[in-house]
Write an enzyme that holds these catalytic residues in place. Structure first.
Site, PDB file in Angstrom:
ATOM      1  N   LEU A 286      56.691  10.978  50.219  1.00  0.00           N
ATOM      2  CA  LEU A 286      55.568  10.085  49.929  1.00  0.00           C
ATOM      3  C   LEU A 286      55.998   8.627  49.873  1.00  0.00           C
ATOM      4  O   LEU A 286      55.204   7.726  50.124  1.00  0.00           O
ATOM      5  CB  LEU A 286      54.927  10.466  48.589  1.00  0.00           C
ATOM      6  CG  LEU A 286      54.290  11.852  48.501  1.00  0.00           C
ATOM      7  CD1 LEU A 286      53.867  12.147  47.079  1.00  0.00           C
ATOM      8  CD2 LEU A 286      53.094  11.934  49.445  1.00  0.00           C
ATOM      9  N   GLY A 287      57.252   8.406  49.512  1.00  0.00           N
ATOM     10  CA  GLY A 287      57.743   7.038  49.407  1.00  0.00           C
ATOM     11  C   GLY A 287      59.203   7.032  49.016  1.00  0.00           C
ATOM     12  O   GLY A 287      59.788   8.055  48.633  1.00  0.00           O
ATOM     13  N   GLY A 289      62.131   4.386  46.958  1.00  0.00           N
ATOM     14  CA  GLY A 289      62.376   3.164  46.201  1.00  0.00           C
ATOM     15  C   GLY A 289      63.851   2.978  45.922  1.00  0.00           C
ATOM     16  O   GLY A 289      64.704   3.641  46.518  1.00  0.00           O
ATOM     17  N   PHE A 291      65.509   3.806  43.343  1.00  0.00           N
ATOM     18  CA  PHE A 291      66.159   4.849  42.573  1.00  0.00           C
ATOM     19  C   PHE A 291      66.088   6.225  43.219  1.00  0.00           C
ATOM     20  O   PHE A 291      66.776   7.140  42.806  1.00  0.00           O
ATOM     21  CB  PHE A 291      65.533   4.931  41.176  1.00  0.00           C
ATOM     22  CG  PHE A 291      65.822   3.724  40.332  1.00  0.00           C
ATOM     23  CD1 PHE A 291      67.119   3.393  40.008  1.00  0.00           C
ATOM     24  CD2 PHE A 291      64.800   2.918  39.878  1.00  0.00           C
ATOM     25  CE1 PHE A 291      67.392   2.286  39.229  1.00  0.00           C
ATOM     26  CE2 PHE A 291      65.059   1.807  39.106  1.00  0.00           C
ATOM     27  CZ  PHE A 291      66.371   1.485  38.774  1.00  0.00           C
ATOM     28  N   GLY A 292      65.215   6.394  44.205  1.00  0.00           N
ATOM     29  CA  GLY A 292      65.138   7.709  44.817  1.00  0.00           C
ATOM     30  C   GLY A 292      63.942   7.878  45.724  1.00  0.00           C
ATOM     31  O   GLY A 292      63.162   6.949  45.941  1.00  0.00           O
ATOM     32  N   VAL A 294      60.382  10.133  46.710  1.00  0.00           N
ATOM     33  CA  VAL A 294      59.311  10.896  46.080  1.00  0.00           C
ATOM     34  C   VAL A 294      58.740  11.853  47.126  1.00  0.00           C
ATOM     35  O   VAL A 294      58.386  11.439  48.229  1.00  0.00           O
ATOM     36  CB  VAL A 294      58.207   9.980  45.529  1.00  0.00           C
ATOM     37  CG1 VAL A 294      57.107  10.816  44.880  1.00  0.00           C
ATOM     38  CG2 VAL A 294      58.778   8.990  44.525  1.00  0.00           C
ATOM     39  N   LYS A 310      60.101  13.140  42.087  1.00  0.00           N
ATOM     40  CA  LYS A 310      61.014  12.022  42.327  1.00  0.00           C
ATOM     41  C   LYS A 310      62.447  12.553  42.226  1.00  0.00           C
ATOM     42  O   LYS A 310      62.885  13.019  41.174  1.00  0.00           O
ATOM     43  CB  LYS A 310      60.808  10.904  41.319  1.00  0.00           C
ATOM     44  CG  LYS A 310      61.758   9.717  41.564  1.00  0.00           C
ATOM     45  CD  LYS A 310      61.703   8.679  40.455  1.00  0.00           C
ATOM     46  CE  LYS A 310      60.446   7.868  40.527  1.00  0.00           C
ATOM     47  NZ  LYS A 310      60.481   6.724  39.572  1.00  0.00           N
ATOM     48  N   ASP A 409      58.599  -4.220  36.551  1.00  0.00           N
ATOM     49  CA  ASP A 409      58.425  -4.115  38.006  1.00  0.00           C
ATOM     50  C   ASP A 409      56.949  -3.883  38.330  1.00  0.00           C
ATOM     51  O   ASP A 409      56.599  -2.944  39.046  1.00  0.00           O
ATOM     52  CB  ASP A 409      59.289  -2.996  38.569  1.00  0.00           C
ATOM     53  CG  ASP A 409      59.495  -3.126  40.084  1.00  0.00           C
ATOM     54  OD1 ASP A 409      59.249  -4.235  40.614  1.00  0.00           O
ATOM     55  OD2 ASP A 409      59.908  -2.144  40.714  1.00  0.00           O
TER      56      ASP A 409
END
Length: 610
Positions: A286-287, A289, A291-292, A294, A310, A409
């Site tokens: 799904l995405g 970032g 940190f990891g 998803v 995640k 953020d």
């Protein structure tokens, strides 16, 4: 009953936070009395939300259980404050150069199983309070300068099986019960064994254990060898059985893992999430970032519940656990309809995963900028509802949580949308808790370029007002559909990137505000609401953080019909002064450059004789 259970869980979370703060104070006081020449305690700071993220500190259920600082180059003295950590099980400070005495307060460490202070420069006598440690199994005070006798209170140490007092200046008689433990060492002192067991030559005892202990060691060795042989046979049989199976799911955390329930937070097994995400297929991403990644998933079962998983990166690095621990801790405190709810988690030796409800409409950023065929753009009323929902979520974090939470953020990508396009603030990987009596903490600058407040970049001190800045930029993203930093070749003399906030200021001044509206709306928007929302966004991104509104004020303005006239006039005046100061600085730079060029020209003419 559900309400009562919720209240009890919430009270438990608040107590955990208070306990974490108490532990921070105790460990920081410990650090204050130690001299850290090697910088091993660099992250032991009194403004942190929990010591469980610090190097050399181990926690269980947010409670400090181990301090491991063996051979760390420490000097200084031991702090009595260590005794406040009543959940501490292991204190390892051996191999340093710590001086002074052993605090009597150490007798309050009721959970302590291992105390290793060997190979330091400690002096004074052994505190008799150490005899109040019912769970103490290992005691090492060897190679120090301790004097006096062995305390008679050691008779009250029923769990002790290893004691090392070698090479000190101890004197007197060794109690008989301390010669019955499995392992002991009293050499290098002025001790005697009495007349009941062994004779002590030269005033010191020999090392070793009782005959019964040695017999136990022999029997244990035989049993261990037999056990290894049996395990080897079982492994061979298991391998022969499994080698022909085409597909094997391995649950690192255990196939029959006991489910750990924390309020409504559930512990999943690795296999469950592996199946739910189709083995973490890239088609389910799904995405991604900082940190990891998803992944979209569906839990097996009759309900086919959709989830978002995640999967965190770099969990084996020194800081790899921080985002995981931070999200679990903070989301367990923050419970609000506009805050993302954590369903559960999964931990293995190499994996950290967080499980959330699946947001049908993904994020605001994706709905604004990744419009797909036959997918309608967010209409104006929906955008206004999203703006209000996100504001209410941040208001809750800033003003109703105890302690307060700074998100750090805030951006359109971190405002998620459920099936009804209701806003939910998510991604707490950078969030911080703030003490009630203090509005800022010092930390490294984190966040997303374009959303970071200018004072945060300069000072490294985030606050609730830095979140307000990020929210103001998010409002402009919602209205314009643009990124925080966008490419505007026709707005500046030299084509390039420009901050969305600066672009909106220019159009606001030129009374061309209609040009900022997302073209995907097709002109279907409310002009009065456009002016109000833009004014709120610019108030939130005020260069002076003290002049930014609190999120509760933002909510009031969004719910009202207009922005208070006096607030808007103050912003306009401040912006005018800021521009004048900027122009003055630019003129000074230009004058300085011209004067320098003139001096260079004169020097050239003199050198050439012209």
């Amino acid at each position: 009953m559900k309400l009562l259970a919720f209240v009890l869980v919430l009270l438990g979370c608040l107590q955990c936070s208070a306990a974490a703060e108490f532990q921070v104070e105790a460990l920081y006081e410990m650090r204050q009395l130690l001299i850290d020449n090697s910088g091993v305690l660099h992250d032991w700071k009194d403004n942190q939300m929990s010591p469980c993220y610090w190097d050399h500190v181990t926690c269980q259920d947010n409670k400090v259980t181990k301090i491991s600082l063996s051979s760390s180059g420490l000097t200084g003295v031991l702090s009595p404050s260590i005794a406040k950590l009543t959940t501490l099980q292991q204190l390892l400070l051996n191999g340093n150069s710590i001086t002074g005495g052993i605090p009597q307060e150490f007798g309050n460490l009721s959970s302590l199983t291992t105390l290793n202070l060997g190979r330091n420069n400690l002096n004074g006598s052994i505190p008799d309070s150490l005899g109040r440690l019912p769970k103490l199994e290992i005691l090492d005070l060897s190679q120090n300068n301790l004097s006096g006798s062995i305390p008679s209170s050691f008779l009250n140490l029923p769990s002790l099986n290893n004691i090392n007092l070698a090479y000190n200046n101890l004197s007197g008689e060794i109690p008989q019960y301390l010669l019955r433990v499995a392992q002991y060492n009293y050499t290098g002192n002025h001790l005697n064994c009495g007349q009941h067991l062994f004779s002590c030559e030269g005033g010191s005892t020999r090392t070793g254990g009782s005959k019964m202990s040695k017999l136990k060691v022999v029997l244990g060795s035989i049993a261990g060898a037999v056990t290894l042989l049996v395990i080897g046979v079982l492994i061979v049989l298991w391998w022969q059985r499994m080698r022909y199976r085409p597909e094997i799911f391995i649950d690192v955390s255990g196939q029959n893992d006991h489910r750990l329930e924390f309020g409504q937070i559930k512990r999943f097994s690795w296999r469950e999430l592996q199946i739910a995400t189709n083995n973490f297929s890239e088609q389910n991403v799904l995405g991604k970032g900082g940190f990891g990644k998803v992944y979209k998933g569906v839990l097996p079962g009759p309900d086919s519940i959709k989830i978002a998983v995640k999967r965190l990166f770099n969990v084996e690095s020194p800081e790899g656990d921080l985002p995981f621990l931070r999200e679990v801790e903070l989301i367990s405190i923050a419970v609000h309809k506009n805050i993302l709810r954590l369903i559960g988690f999964c931990t293995t030796p190499t994996e950290r995963l967080l499980v959330y409800p699946f947001m049908e409409n993904l994020s605001v950023a994706s709905r604004l900028r990744d419009i797909k065929l036959n997918e309608p753009a967010l209409d104006w009323s929906t955008r206004m509802r999203i703006a209000l929902g996100a504001a209410r979520g941040l208001e809750y974090l800033h003003e109703h949580c105890n302690p307060k939470i700074i998100h750090r953020d805030v951006k359109a990508a971190n405002v998620l949308l459920d099936g009804n396009c209701e806003a939910v603030v998510g991604d707490f990987g950078l969030a911080k808790m703030v003490d009630i009596g203090r509005n800022t903490v010092t930390t490294g600058v984190r966040g997303t370029i374009g959303h970071i407040a200018p004072e945060y970049i300069k000072t490294g001190r985030p606050s609730v007002k830095t979140d307000v800045f990020g929210y103001g930029v998010t409002l402009l993203e919602i209205v314009t559909g643009e990124r925080a930093i966008a490419f505007y070749p026709d707005r500046i003399e030299e084509a390039g990137e420009i901050m969305l906030v600066d672009q909106v200021k220019i159009l606001m001044e030129e009374r061309r505000l209609h040009e900022i509206v997302d073209h995907n709306l097709g002109g279907a928007y409310n002009r009065e609401e456009l002016e109000k929302i833009t004014q709120i966004a610019l108030l939130c991104t005020h260069m002076d953080p003290d002049q930014r509104p609190a999120m509760s004020e933002v909510v009031q303005m969004l719910e009202g019909e207009f922005v208070p006239v006096e607030r808007w006039e103050e912003w306009q005046l401040a912006e005018l002064n800021r521009r004048q100061q900027h122009e003055t600085r630019q003129q000074r730079k230009l004058f300085s450059f011209s004067e320098e060029s003139l001096n260079i020209q004169e020097a050239i003419e003199l050198s050439t004789g012209r």
